[in-house]
Design an enzyme around this catalytic site. Structure first.
Site, PDB file in Angstrom:
ATOM      1  N   TYR A 146      69.771-103.217   2.705  1.00 26.16           N
ATOM      2  CA  TYR A 146      69.461-104.296   3.655  1.00 26.16           C
ATOM      3  C   TYR A 146      69.392-105.601   2.886  1.00 26.16           C
ATOM      4  CZ  TYR A 146      66.847-107.116   7.065  1.00 26.16           C
ATOM      5  OH  TYR A 146      66.437-108.105   7.927  1.00 26.16           O
ATOM      6  N   ASP A 241      70.548-108.214  -5.304  1.00 28.37           N
ATOM      7  CA  ASP A 241      69.542-108.643  -4.345  1.00 28.37           C
ATOM      8  C   ASP A 241      68.199-108.090  -4.830  1.00 28.37           C
ATOM      9  OD1 ASP A 241      67.793-109.079  -2.317  1.00 28.37           O
ATOM     10  OD2 ASP A 241      69.100-108.356  -0.705  1.00 28.37           O
ATOM     11  N   LYS A 269      59.895-112.571  -1.215  1.00 32.86           N
ATOM     12  CA  LYS A 269      58.639-111.819  -1.360  1.00 32.86           C
ATOM     13  C   LYS A 269      57.747-112.306  -2.507  1.00 32.86           C
ATOM     14  CE  LYS A 269      60.866-107.917   0.930  1.00 32.86           C
ATOM     15  NZ  LYS A 269      60.347-107.685   2.247  1.00 32.86           N
TER      16      LYS A 269
HETATM   17  C1  LIG Z   1      66.451-106.350  -0.416  1.00 36.27           C
HETATM   18  C2  LIG Z   1      66.163-107.332   0.674  1.00 36.27           C
HETATM   19  N1  LIG Z   1      66.950-108.417   0.807  1.00 36.27           N
HETATM   20  C3  LIG Z   1      66.715-109.343   1.749  1.00 36.27           C
HETATM   21  C4  LIG Z   1      65.676-109.227   2.618  1.00 36.27           C
HETATM   22  C5  LIG Z   1      65.418-110.270   3.648  1.00 36.27           C
HETATM   23  O1  LIG Z   1      64.271-110.991   3.317  1.00 36.27           O
HETATM   24  P1  LIG Z   1      63.446-111.801   4.437  1.00 36.27           P
HETATM   25  O2  LIG Z   1      62.817-110.766   5.302  1.00 36.27           O
HETATM   26  O3  LIG Z   1      62.459-112.597   3.627  1.00 36.27           O
HETATM   27  O4  LIG Z   1      64.409-112.661   5.151  1.00 36.27           O
HETATM   28  C6  LIG Z   1      64.824-108.113   2.531  1.00 36.27           C
HETATM   29  C7  LIG Z   1      63.691-107.948   3.455  1.00 36.27           C
HETATM   30  O5  LIG Z   1      62.996-106.983   3.467  1.00 36.27           O
HETATM   31  C8  LIG Z   1      65.075-107.149   1.522  1.00 36.27           C
HETATM   32  O6  LIG Z   1      64.300-106.064   1.389  1.00 36.27           O
END
Ligand SMILES: Cc1ncc(COP(=O)(O)O)c(C=O)c1O
Length: 429
Positions: A146, A241, A269
């Protein structure tokens, strides 16, 4: 006897009238597990309290950011100090420079960094920059990873076979995902095939270096190195990511933990200390594609907001000054996983426990979980039943089989033993 949750119930019944599903982010609705979402009034250390006064050991940590535990007094003091100076300037401030310097010092692979407001924004921007840099359109992502809710990344994860993009959400036009190709996590052959079928067309490969949105799946030895080699030999940008793993596995995240250097990295985060913050960074030549230096437009009214920066900066500084936090966190993670495995063994159950460092997941399956297809063999009904039992005992786990358990520096062995004790009761050990 079950917990009293009348006030949460009453609030939820009002919430569903005025907020879609009663929540501002879907999984909070407990849809995958059933049961009643709790309305939280207070968080401190490793604990949450709900509207009915129930106390929980929190294993979500706001989905990752609260690595020091909730309301760390040092982070709070920095935030209070900044609020007195002003909430938002929309102009340059020294804390933005300090933050960028700190990130580039903590993660040497990051030569330049741009702050944004969420993980979604960070990923969306990194992909745009990678496309601008390479002059190519296609991207490769992995089934079960994700990367936030930008259109191009909402591609049905499928069965782990290589597929051209099919939108996984209504409202995403096919055109938006036409250039998104899906490979199978931990399967380099699937990536090689996409590269050879699309010569000189792949702008980037984006990967969660530890896949933490299909439970927790570690990269097999050689997987990240293989991606690095494939990107280098095909002229594509490798993006890690690290919205979850950044500043969690180690001070320099998965890059340091696995010793593989991507071209770009995305954060969220932890980098915000509990405030809405994201960032993307990496090689100078690629980052200088971003406006106003380069031709890739990316902007934000509240990007680099001083209150958010102070919170994130303070949290990162604490992590940097205290590297033993990682040793302790990772040791606690090992202890927790070992405890879970022992319980399952005593109960004669074949379920699997995955994890790395302070991230863990108990899968209700007898198969080794190494990718999306194997994660999907989990019995989500069984997980839901387990979840409802555990929350009623005061253990706040992620309300889905495919969420990670997050530990923080505030958790203690006593907390973990309490949770393991409740698991023993659930599994009849
Ligand atoms: C690996 C990863 N990338 C991107 C995101 C998206 O982040 P946000 O919820 O701050 O938009 C998340 C959210 O959980 C994530 O776990």
């Amino acid at each position: 006897m079950s917990m009293e949750i009348e006030k949460s119930k009453e609030l939820f019944s009002r919430a569903v009238q005025v907020i879609p599903g009663g929540v501002n982010s879907p999984v909070r609705a407990f849809s995958p597990v059933g049961g009643q979402p709790r309305f939280i009034t207070k968080a401190k250390g490793e604990y949450l309290w709900d509207e009915d006064g129930n106390k929980y050991i929190d294993y979500i940590g706001s989905w990752g950011p609260m690595i020091l535990g909730h309301n760390d007094r040092r982070v709070l003091a920095a935030v209070h100090e900044q609020i007195d100076q002003g909430m938002s300037y929309g102009a340059c401030a020294d804390i933005e420079v300090k933050m960028a310097e700190l990130i580039t010092e903590m993660v040497p692979a990051v030569e330049m960094v741009r702050m944004v407001n969420s993980g979604t924004e960070a990923v969306m921007s990194a992909i745009r920059v990678a496309r601008g840099y390479t002059g190519r359109n296609k991207i490769i992502k992995f089934a079960g990873c994700y990367h936030g809710h930008a259109d191009a990344l909402l591609v049905s994860a499928g069965s782990g076979l290589m597929t051209a993009g099919v939108p996984g959400s209504a409202g995403v036009p096919e055109g938006a995902v036409r250039d998104t190709l899906t490979a199978s996590y931990n399967d380099l052959v699937s990536v090689e095939r996409l590269f050879s079928e699309n010569p000189d067309e792949i702008a980037c490969v984006i990967v969660e270096p530890v896949a933490a949105n299909m439970g927790v799946v570690e990269p097999k030895p050689g997987f990240l190195e293989g991606l690095r080699d494939l990107c280098t030999s095909n002229g594509a940008v490798l993006i890690f990511d690290e919205v979850i793993t950044g500043f969690r596995l180690k001070a320099d995240g998965a890059i340091g933990y696995y010793g593989v250097k991507p071209d770009l990295v995305t954060y969220g985060k932890i980098i915000g200390g509990g405030m809405p913050v994201g960032a993307y960074g990496g090689k100078r030549a690629i980052m200088e594609m971003a406006a106003p230096v380069g031709r890739v437009y990316q902007a934000g009214t509240l990007s680099g907001n001083p209150v958010a920066m102070r919170a994130g900066y303070e949290q990162l500084m604490i992590l940097r000054r205290n590297p033993t936090i990682y040793e302790e966190l990772n040791k606690m993670g090992e202890f927790f996983r070992k405890g879970m495995r022992q319980i399952l063994e005593s109960a004669g159950l074949p379920y699997k426990v995955n994890g790395v460092g302070s991230l863990s997941c108990l899968y209700f399956t007898d198969q080794e979980v190494t990718d999306y297809a194997s994660a999907q063999t989990s019995d989500t009904e069984k997980f839901a039943d387990y979840f409802r039992f555990m929350i009623d005992k005061g253990n706040y786990l992620g309300p889905s089989q495919f969420e990670a358990i997050f530990l923080s520096d505030a958790h203690t062995m006593k907390d973990l033993n309490q949770t393991l004790f409740d698991m023993c009761e659930y599994f009849g050990v």
